[in-house]
Design a protein around this motif. Structure first.
Motif, PDB file in Angstrom:
ATOM      1  N   LEU A 213       0.658  -1.285  -0.156  1.00  0.00           N
ATOM      2  CA  LEU A 213      -0.001  -0.059  -0.160  1.00  0.00           C
ATOM      3  C   LEU A 213       0.745   1.251   0.208  1.00  0.00           C
ATOM      4  CD1 LEU A 213      -2.994   1.145   0.099  1.00  0.00           C
ATOM      5  CD2 LEU A 213      -2.593   0.985   2.853  1.00  0.00           C
ATOM      6  N   PHE A 214       1.822   1.267   0.862  1.00  0.00           N
ATOM      7  CA  PHE A 214       2.563   2.352   0.904  1.00  0.00           C
ATOM      8  C   PHE A 214       4.194   2.267   0.739  1.00  0.00           C
ATOM      9  CE2 PHE A 214      -0.762   3.404   4.271  1.00  0.00           C
ATOM     10  CZ  PHE A 214      -1.452   4.449   3.356  1.00  0.00           C
ATOM     11  N   PRO A 215       4.755   1.779  -0.347  1.00  0.00           N
ATOM     12  CA  PRO A 215       6.056   1.292  -0.574  1.00  0.00           C
ATOM     13  C   PRO A 215       7.144   2.488  -0.506  1.00  0.00           C
ATOM     14  CG  PRO A 215       4.868   1.418  -2.643  1.00  0.00           C
ATOM     15  CD  PRO A 215       4.103   1.935  -1.574  1.00  0.00           C
ATOM     16  N   GLY A 216       7.350   3.212   0.549  1.00  0.00           N
ATOM     17  CA  GLY A 216       8.241   4.443   0.755  1.00  0.00           C
ATOM     18  C   GLY A 216       9.732   3.785   0.921  1.00  0.00           C
ATOM     19  N   ASP A 217      10.820   4.787   0.138  1.00  0.00           N
ATOM     20  CA  ASP A 217      12.173   4.431   0.415  1.00  0.00           C
ATOM     21  C   ASP A 217      12.904   4.972   1.400  1.00  0.00           C
ATOM     22  OD1 ASP A 217      11.998   6.439  -1.280  1.00  0.00           O
ATOM     23  OD2 ASP A 217      12.766   5.247  -2.933  1.00  0.00           O
ATOM     24  N   SER A 218      12.208   5.829   2.130  1.00  0.00           N
ATOM     25  CA  SER A 218      12.886   6.846   3.177  1.00  0.00           C
ATOM     26  C   SER A 218      11.761   7.134   4.291  1.00  0.00           C
ATOM     27  CB  SER A 218      13.647   8.113   2.520  1.00  0.00           C
ATOM     28  OG  SER A 218      12.511   8.885   2.246  1.00  0.00           O
ATOM     29  N   GLU A 219      11.992   7.609   5.354  1.00  0.00           N
ATOM     30  CA  GLU A 219      11.111   7.835   6.201  1.00  0.00           C
ATOM     31  C   GLU A 219      10.169   9.041   5.730  1.00  0.00           C
ATOM     32  OE1 GLU A 219      12.426   8.064  10.223  1.00  0.00           O
ATOM     33  OE2 GLU A 219      13.224   6.146  10.068  1.00  0.00           O
ATOM     34  N   TYR A 220      10.940   9.744   5.321  1.00  0.00           N
ATOM     35  CA  TYR A 220      10.048  11.204   4.542  1.00  0.00           C
ATOM     36  C   TYR A 220       9.075  10.721   3.586  1.00  0.00           C
ATOM     37  CZ  TYR A 220       9.301  15.932   2.852  1.00  0.00           C
ATOM     38  OH  TYR A 220       8.505  16.994   2.194  1.00  0.00           O
ATOM     39  N   GLN A 221       9.463   9.790   2.527  1.00  0.00           N
ATOM     40  CA  GLN A 221       8.988   9.450   1.364  1.00  0.00           C
ATOM     41  C   GLN A 221       7.624   8.547   1.930  1.00  0.00           C
ATOM     42  OE1 GLN A 221       8.759  10.041  -1.752  1.00  0.00           O
ATOM     43  NE2 GLN A 221      10.426  11.447  -1.551  1.00  0.00           N
ATOM     44  N   GLN A 222       8.044   7.930   2.865  1.00  0.00           N
ATOM     45  CA  GLN A 222       6.957   6.914   3.566  1.00  0.00           C
ATOM     46  C   GLN A 222       5.978   7.893   4.127  1.00  0.00           C
ATOM     47  OE1 GLN A 222       7.237   3.506   3.269  1.00  0.00           O
ATOM     48  NE2 GLN A 222       5.084   3.271   4.456  1.00  0.00           N
ATOM     49  N   LEU A 223       6.264   8.676   4.690  1.00  0.00           N
ATOM     50  CA  LEU A 223       5.025   9.634   5.138  1.00  0.00           C
ATOM     51  C   LEU A 223       4.375  10.462   4.116  1.00  0.00           C
ATOM     52  CD1 LEU A 223       6.899  11.488   8.091  1.00  0.00           C
ATOM     53  CD2 LEU A 223       4.860  10.049   8.491  1.00  0.00           C
ATOM     54  N   LEU A 224       4.970  10.720   3.030  1.00  0.00           N
ATOM     55  CA  LEU A 224       4.146  11.395   1.764  1.00  0.00           C
ATOM     56  C   LEU A 224       3.362  10.598   1.244  1.00  0.00           C
ATOM     57  CD1 LEU A 224       6.960  13.608   0.198  1.00  0.00           C
ATOM     58  CD2 LEU A 224       5.369  14.115   2.203  1.00  0.00           C
ATOM     59  N   GLY A 231      -4.736  11.926   3.318  1.00  0.00           N
ATOM     60  CA  GLY A 231      -4.675  13.472   3.609  1.00  0.00           C
ATOM     61  C   GLY A 231      -3.706  13.846   4.504  1.00  0.00           C
ATOM     62  N   THR A 232      -3.065  14.903   4.767  1.00  0.00           N
ATOM     63  CA  THR A 232      -2.289  15.231   5.720  1.00  0.00           C
ATOM     64  C   THR A 232      -2.770  15.624   6.950  1.00  0.00           C
ATOM     65  OG1 THR A 232      -1.204  16.650   3.937  1.00  0.00           O
ATOM     66  CG2 THR A 232      -0.358  17.027   6.072  1.00  0.00           C
ATOM     67  N   PRO A 233      -2.166  14.785   8.066  1.00  0.00           N
ATOM     68  CA  PRO A 233      -3.195  14.815   9.313  1.00  0.00           C
ATOM     69  C   PRO A 233      -2.892  16.189   9.852  1.00  0.00           C
ATOM     70  CG  PRO A 233      -0.975  13.861   9.633  1.00  0.00           C
ATOM     71  CD  PRO A 233      -1.200  14.053   8.003  1.00  0.00           C
ATOM     72  N   THR A 234      -4.027  16.813  10.546  1.00  0.00           N
ATOM     73  CA  THR A 234      -4.441  17.974  11.103  1.00  0.00           C
ATOM     74  C   THR A 234      -4.270  17.669  12.729  1.00  0.00           C
ATOM     75  OG1 THR A 234      -6.548  17.831  11.160  1.00  0.00           O
ATOM     76  CG2 THR A 234      -5.371  18.727   9.432  1.00  0.00           C
ATOM     77  N   GLU A 235      -4.383  18.798  13.608  1.00  0.00           N
ATOM     78  CA  GLU A 235      -4.322  18.780  15.135  1.00  0.00           C
ATOM     79  C   GLU A 235      -5.666  18.253  15.376  1.00  0.00           C
ATOM     80  OE1 GLU A 235      -2.878  19.234  17.694  1.00  0.00           O
ATOM     81  OE2 GLU A 235      -0.764  19.371  16.645  1.00  0.00           O
ATOM     82  N   LYS A 236      -6.949  18.636  14.139  1.00  0.00           N
ATOM     83  CA  LYS A 236      -8.219  18.310  14.406  1.00  0.00           C
ATOM     84  C   LYS A 236      -8.444  16.625  14.376  1.00  0.00           C
ATOM     85  CE  LYS A 236     -12.844  19.355  12.985  1.00  0.00           C
ATOM     86  NZ  LYS A 236     -13.468  19.044  11.634  1.00  0.00           N
ATOM     87  N   ASN A 237      -7.678  15.971  13.233  1.00  0.00           N
ATOM     88  CA  ASN A 237      -7.811  14.735  13.417  1.00  0.00           C
ATOM     89  C   ASN A 237      -6.890  13.976  14.133  1.00  0.00           C
ATOM     90  OD1 ASN A 237      -5.817  14.612  11.557  1.00  0.00           O
ATOM     91  ND2 ASN A 237      -7.076  14.130   9.715  1.00  0.00           N
ATOM     92  N   TRP A 238      -5.654  14.548  14.585  1.00  0.00           N
ATOM     93  CA  TRP A 238      -4.824  13.692  15.407  1.00  0.00           C
ATOM     94  C   TRP A 238      -4.191  14.881  16.310  1.00  0.00           C
ATOM     95  CZ3 TRP A 238      -0.074  11.006  12.940  1.00  0.00           C
ATOM     96  CH2 TRP A 238       0.674  10.544  13.773  1.00  0.00           C
TER      97      TRP A 238
END
Length: 304
Positions: A213-224, A231-238
């Motif tokens: 589902l999320f094949p990232g090759d670095s921590e940053y890419q993984q988050l993207l 969606g980018t998380p917000t203080e509202k949902n997290w």
């Protein structure tokens, strides 16, 4: 170790080499894991003893690879080594999914099989969590399959604390980030059983899609990868997300709807997956609650 006949090296685990071997007396196949455990004058470090006894206790569950015994050997330099002797299974979930994906008439895993494997995975995870043990590295390679019996078992459990997990594994392959929960990627130091449930969600989606589902090759890419879909998380949902250690300002993406990437799942499966992939760890469904989800209603649970 004389009572085992080494047949072949089957891998290099994070903690050392793994051999397929045969118990000369019984003919039983076993996996020997050689741990690189430096013992001091006093013998085995107490942390390692605790880990091993915990592992032995947990392995009484059918859904956890059984630790049969622990052998203590002195190597040629007189340095003591520990071998963990596990039951042997010949395939793992990654290889199993690959057989479906790479077949000439490439086909999906049968929905009833996905349902059965996911149920067993949740059973195994619930068992660990009920004993206060986090796995922290659940991935298809760590889930062993008994094809004959249709049983899935969790392997490589919780040795992380005593045997200190290196960031790169023994063979220098980078440890995969694909199943890592966002709170871990964002540097949260206090994490909970919810980290395993995120991994379970990723594995569920992968069984349905036949690819990660999320094949990232670095921590940053993984988050993207994660943010682009959910969606980018917000203080509202997290609440508290922006004060996590490794939080940066990220591009603002809108949630895409998970059904777009797993069209193979019907409504109940999708609902369960969404509950496993909540950003806020506190909102993520527990393994125990997952077992009672309507997705499993059509499963004959008496067999488990």
């Amino acid at each position: 170790m004389e009572k085992y006949e080494k047949l072949e090296k089957v891998g290099e685990g994070t903690y050392g080499k793994v051999y397929k071997a045969k118990d000369k007396e019984t003919g039983q196949l076993v996996a020997l894991k050689k741990t690189r455990l430096e013992m001091d004058e006093e013998g085995v470090p107490p942390t390692a003893l605790r880990e091993v006894s915990l592992l032995q206790m947990l392995s009484h569950s059918l859904y956890i690879v059984r630790l049969l015994c622990v052998e203590h050997v002195d190597n040629k330099h007189g340095k003591p080594l520990l071998y963990l002797v596990f039951e042997y299974l010949d395939t793992d979930l990654k290889k199993f999914i690959d057989t479906y994906r790479k077949a000439p008439n490439s086909r999906n895993l049968p929905p009833s099989l996905i349902q059965s494997f996911l149920y067993q995975l949740c059973k195994g995870v619930a068992h660990c969590h009920s004993h206060g043990v986090l796995h922290r590295d659940l991935k298809p390679q760590n889930l062993l399959i008994d094809k004959e019996k249709g049983i899935l078992k969790i392997a490589d459990l919780g040795l992380g604390r005593a045997f200190t997990v290196p960031l790169k594994s023994y063979t220098h392959e980078i440890v995969t980030l694909w199943y890592r929960a966002p709170e871990v990627l964002l540097g949260s130091t206090h994490y909970s059983t919810a980290v395993d449930m995120w991994s379970v969600g990723c594995i569920f989606a992968e069984m349905a899609r036949r690819q990660a589902l999320f094949p990232g090759d670095s921590e940053y890419q993984q988050l993207l990868h994660i943010f682009r879909l959910l969606g980018t998380p917000t203080e509202k949902n997290w609440p508290g997300v922006s004060s996590l250690r490794d939080w940066h300002v990220y591009p603002q993406w809108e949630p895409q709807g998970i059904e777009r990437v797993v069209p193979q799942l019907e409504a109940d499966g999708l609902d369960l997956l969404v509950k496993m992939m909540k950003f806020n760890p506190a909102d993520r469904i527990s393994a125990k609650a997952a077992l009672d989800h309507p997705y499993f209603d059509s499963l004959d649970k008496s067999q488990f």
